[in-house]
Design a protein around this motif. Sequence first.
Motif, PDB file in Angstrom:
ATOM      1  N   ARG A 193      -8.866   4.862  -1.254  1.00  0.00           N
ATOM      2  CA  ARG A 193      -9.568   5.567  -0.172  1.00  0.00           C
ATOM      3  C   ARG A 193      -9.748   4.661   1.045  1.00  0.00           C
ATOM      4  O   ARG A 193     -10.792   4.691   1.705  1.00  0.00           O
ATOM      5  N   ASP A 235      -4.423   0.398  -2.229  1.00  0.00           N
ATOM      6  CA  ASP A 235      -5.537   1.030  -1.510  1.00  0.00           C
ATOM      7  C   ASP A 235      -6.279   2.014  -2.406  1.00  0.00           C
ATOM      8  O   ASP A 235      -5.660   2.733  -3.195  1.00  0.00           O
ATOM      9  N   HIS A 279       0.817  -1.230   0.000  1.00  0.00           N
ATOM     10  CA  HIS A 279       0.000   0.000   0.000  1.00  0.00           C
ATOM     11  C   HIS A 279       0.849   1.278   0.000  1.00  0.00           C
ATOM     12  O   HIS A 279       0.504   2.284   0.645  1.00  0.00           O
ATOM     13  N   GLY A 287      -7.901   4.437   3.947  1.00  0.00           N
ATOM     14  CA  GLY A 287      -7.726   4.941   5.303  1.00  0.00           C
ATOM     15  C   GLY A 287      -6.433   5.698   5.482  1.00  0.00           C
ATOM     16  O   GLY A 287      -5.734   6.041   4.532  1.00  0.00           O
ATOM     17  N   GLU A 288      -6.105   5.957   6.738  1.00  0.00           N
ATOM     18  CA  GLU A 288      -4.972   6.807   7.083  1.00  0.00           C
ATOM     19  C   GLU A 288      -3.636   6.218   6.641  1.00  0.00           C
ATOM     20  O   GLU A 288      -2.700   6.963   6.359  1.00  0.00           O
ATOM     21  N   ARG A 289      -3.512   4.886   6.601  1.00  0.00           N
ATOM     22  CA  ARG A 289      -2.208   4.296   6.294  1.00  0.00           C
ATOM     23  C   ARG A 289      -1.700   4.705   4.918  1.00  0.00           C
ATOM     24  O   ARG A 289      -0.497   4.726   4.669  1.00  0.00           O
ATOM     25  N   SER A 290      -2.636   5.032   4.014  1.00  0.00           N
ATOM     26  CA  SER A 290      -2.260   5.499   2.680  1.00  0.00           C
ATOM     27  C   SER A 290      -2.843   6.888   2.408  1.00  0.00           C
ATOM     28  O   SER A 290      -3.153   7.228   1.268  1.00  0.00           O
ATOM     29  N   GLU A 291      -2.998   7.654   3.482  1.00  0.00           N
ATOM     30  CA  GLU A 291      -3.446   9.043   3.406  1.00  0.00           C
ATOM     31  C   GLU A 291      -4.807   9.180   2.719  1.00  0.00           C
ATOM     32  O   GLU A 291      -5.134  10.226   2.173  1.00  0.00           O
ATOM     33  N   ASP A 292      -5.589   8.096   2.745  1.00  0.00           N
ATOM     34  CA  ASP A 292      -6.959   8.092   2.233  1.00  0.00           C
ATOM     35  C   ASP A 292      -7.045   8.506   0.765  1.00  0.00           C
ATOM     36  O   ASP A 292      -8.028   9.092   0.324  1.00  0.00           O
ATOM     37  N   ARG A 352       7.220   5.030   5.518  1.00  0.00           N
ATOM     38  CA  ARG A 352       6.572   6.224   4.971  1.00  0.00           C
ATOM     39  C   ARG A 352       5.704   5.850   3.780  1.00  0.00           C
ATOM     40  O   ARG A 352       6.112   5.076   2.916  1.00  0.00           O
ATOM     41  N   HIS A 353       4.502   6.427   3.744  1.00  0.00           N
ATOM     42  CA  HIS A 353       3.671   6.315   2.550  1.00  0.00           C
ATOM     43  C   HIS A 353       4.165   7.348   1.547  1.00  0.00           C
ATOM     44  O   HIS A 353       4.150   8.542   1.808  1.00  0.00           O
ATOM     45  N   ARG A 396     -14.394   2.221   0.471  1.00  0.00           N
ATOM     46  CA  ARG A 396     -13.019   1.943   0.869  1.00  0.00           C
ATOM     47  C   ARG A 396     -12.644   0.562   0.333  1.00  0.00           C
ATOM     48  O   ARG A 396     -13.270  -0.435   0.707  1.00  0.00           O
TER      49      ARG A 396
END
Length: 270
Positions: free
Chosen positions: A57, A55, A24, A59-64, A31-32, A100
Motif C-alpha cells: 500500500r 511495496d 516494486h 502508493g501510485e507506483r505500485s497501484e497502492d 509497467r507495474h 504504507r
Amino acid sequence: MTKPAPGPDQPPIPVRLVTFNTHHGVGDDDRHDLPRLATLLASVDADIICLQEVDRRFGERSEDVDQALLLSRALDMQLAWGPAIDRGPVDGAGEGEPRRQYGNALLSRLPILISDVHPLPGTGEPRSALRTMVELDGGALWVTGTHLTTRSAEERAAQVGSLAGLHTDAMETGVLVGDFNSTPDAPELDALRQRFTDAWQLARARDDQAGWRFWQSDAGMTHPARSPHRRIDQVWVSSGVAVAGAYVLDAEGASDHLPVVVDLEVRSGV
C-alpha cells in the motif's frame, strides 16, 4: 570453510531458494505488472522466495496494492514481512487505513517458525534485515534477507557487520541473501566472508544469462537486467549448507534485476 556434506546415513535436505529484487513490480517496460511477477516466481518451483523492494500500500507506483500479501496468495505460500520504510496512512485517510510500507518479504512453502526484523545502521533510505527460521523435515534453516545501501562502502560495511551479528555460532544451517549493492569480493563484505561462503562459487553446477558474452560466461551477473554486468544479488551460506547448483534466470521483463536460484543441501539433524 564449508563443512563436508552429511554421510549416507544422514542425507542432506534439498531446499530451492530464490532471491530477487522486484523493483516494486515495475519491469523494464516501466509497467507495474504483479501477475507477470507472480507467474515468473511460480515457474521456479521454489521452496523459499526472498524478495527485495516490495511495496505494501505504498502508493501510485505500485497501484497502492499490498504486493506481499497478493504474491503470497497467488503462490499459496506463507509470508514473513520485514519493512524498511514504515509510514502512516496518507493525509485525510479514514481511521483504520493501512500503513504504507516498503521492504523485504519472504515467501515459503515450508513452515515459518521465527520471523523478526532488524533495522540496519546508515543514513538516507532506511534499510533492514528480515530474519526467519524455516522448519525442514529433519532440520531447520535460518534465512536472512536484506537490501544494502547505495550511499557508500563505509555504510555497507557497517550494515554487513550488523548482519553478521544476527547469525550466531549455534545457527549452523543458515543463508544470507539479497541485493548487496556491491560485488562479492568488495572490501566492505569482509565481515560476511569470515562467516559465510559465496554460494555461486561453492555451487557444483552454475548457469547464467551471459549469452553471447563469452567473457562473462558463468560469472553470475544480475544487474541491470537488460545487459547484466554486476553481480550484486547474492546468496551466502553457512557451514551446514552445501550448494548443488546456482542459476541466474531471465526475469522476463519483470524487474531491473535478474533473479538468482540456488539448490541448497541443508545438513539434517541441526
